[in-house]
Design an enzyme around this catalytic site. Structure first.
Site, short mmCIF file in Angstrom:
data_model
loop_
_atom_site.label_atom_id
_atom_site.label_comp_id
_atom_site.label_asym_id
_atom_site.label_seq_id
_atom_site.Cartn_x
_atom_site.Cartn_y
_atom_site.Cartn_z
N ARG A 230 12.40 28.65 -8.50
CA ARG A 230 11.12 29.10 -7.97
C ARG A 230 10.45 30.04 -8.97
NH1 ARG A 230 11.27 25.45 -5.11
NH2 ARG A 230 10.94 25.29 -2.87
N GLU A 259 0.96 28.47 -8.79
CA GLU A 259 0.88 27.06 -9.18
C GLU A 259 -0.38 26.42 -8.64
OE1 GLU A 259 4.60 25.30 -7.94
OE2 GLU A 259 5.72 26.31 -9.54
N HIS A 278 6.50 21.73 -12.12
CA HIS A 278 7.30 21.75 -10.89
C HIS A 278 7.69 20.33 -10.48
CE1 HIS A 278 8.03 24.23 -6.97
NE2 HIS A 278 9.02 23.38 -7.21
#
Length: 317
Positions: A230, A259, A278
């Site tokens: 994360r 993000e 990601h």
């Protein structure tokens, strides 16, 4: 009678079609303005932040099903207060996919893939004679967190590359870590020992900025760090400064505190940082497996049974 299922983020068609075959589905395109929102009984969510206000608009909500393992985007205490179950879908193909993503980033940084690609594309071929790449084979690999994904990463690095494996996980005993094939270490010891560090912990108040300037300063100058867990666990400005000053060898980052990251993010300009959006766990097999697992959780709840991955069992009678 079909339930109303709100799928907040796109999921693999195999799972979406299975859910839609039995239930009334609100798609990501239809969104939170859909008139069926008050009738929603299940939410399926990936990475979108789930507002408490949206949950409050769903008086019939039974369960929130996370597509994946991390649940920092779900307000679990609020859901629990309303008697709503929260379950995730870890393990299986997802663990393998993220572990492979972590090892891919390790290799990309150690082998300076981004820089070598530029050497070819920019007609700087003779610079190859100045290049010295690093090995994963025989390296010392340190894992921060030692759950499913970290253990899969350890197996790949250990069995596949003959790497030495050490792990830091305050939630596990030294005996548990040794039994899984790694050497237990304190965080400071691991940071100074490892050639490659891979992060595998959830984002909590105790792990936020777990790796900051002080921790990066404990790493040796050729060491690399990878994060597929994360954003927010590594202090990104501190990491950028360590890379810019070449105090560490490089970084592979798949997750960011915000993000998408802003266009002026300090890591973007650094050649010793390999970045990805990601997607460490976004393989065909992983996405299909997690989507079908979400459908399984819905079926389990509707059968009156407890999901195996229920995260707030206190909501049950």
């Amino acid at each position: 009678m079909p339930e109303t299922v709100y799928i907040l983020d796109p999921i693999h068609p195999a799972g979406a079609e299975r859910i839609a075959a039995a239930h009334d589905v609100i798609t990501p395109q239809q969104g939170a303005s859909d008139p069926r929102i008050p009738d929603t009984t299940f939410i399926v969510i990936r990475t979108t932040e789930l507002p408490e206000a949206l949950i409050a608009r769903m008086p019939r909500l039974k369960a929130i099903v996370k597509h994946g393992a991390g649940v920092d985007n779900i307000p679990i205490p609020f859901a629990t207060g309303r008697g709503v179950m929260v379950a995730n879908t870890p393990g299986g193909n997802n663990s393998t996919a993220v572990a492979e993503g972590a090892v891919t980033l390790m290799l990309a940084v150690l082998r300076r893939v981004r820089e070598m690609d530029a050497v070819v594309r920019e007609d700087r071929w003779d610079e190859r004679w100045k290049t010295r790449l690093s090995d994963l084979t025989g390296a010392k690999v340190g894992l921060i967190g030692f759950g499913r994904i970290a253990r899969c990463t350890a197996r790949i690095c250990g069995a596949g590359f003959g790497a030495e494996i050490a792990a830091y996980d305050p939630m596990l005993s030294d005996e548990d870590i040794r039994a899984a094939g790694a050497t237990p270490m304190k965080l400071e010891e691991l940071l100074g020992w490892a050639d490659a560090i891979s992060i595998h912990v959830p984002l909590t108040e105790s792990t936020r900025n777990l790796i900051g300037a002080r921790e990066l300063g404990l790493m040796h100058s050729g060491a690399v760090i990878v994060n597929t867990s994360r954003g927010g666990i590594i202090d990104e400005p501190a990491l950028a400064e360590a890379l810019r000053a070449e105090r560490i060898g490089g970084a592979g980052i798949d997750v960011f505190e915000h993000e998408p990251p802003p266009a002026d993010h300090p890591l973007f300009a650094l050649p010793n940082a390999v970045l990805s959006p990601h997607v460490a766990g976004v393989t065909e097999a992983s996405m299909k497996g997690m989507a079908l697992a979400c459908a399984e959780v819905i079926d389990t709840v509707l059968a009156g049974e407890r999901p195996a991955t229920l995260l707030n069992p206190e909501v049950l009678p």
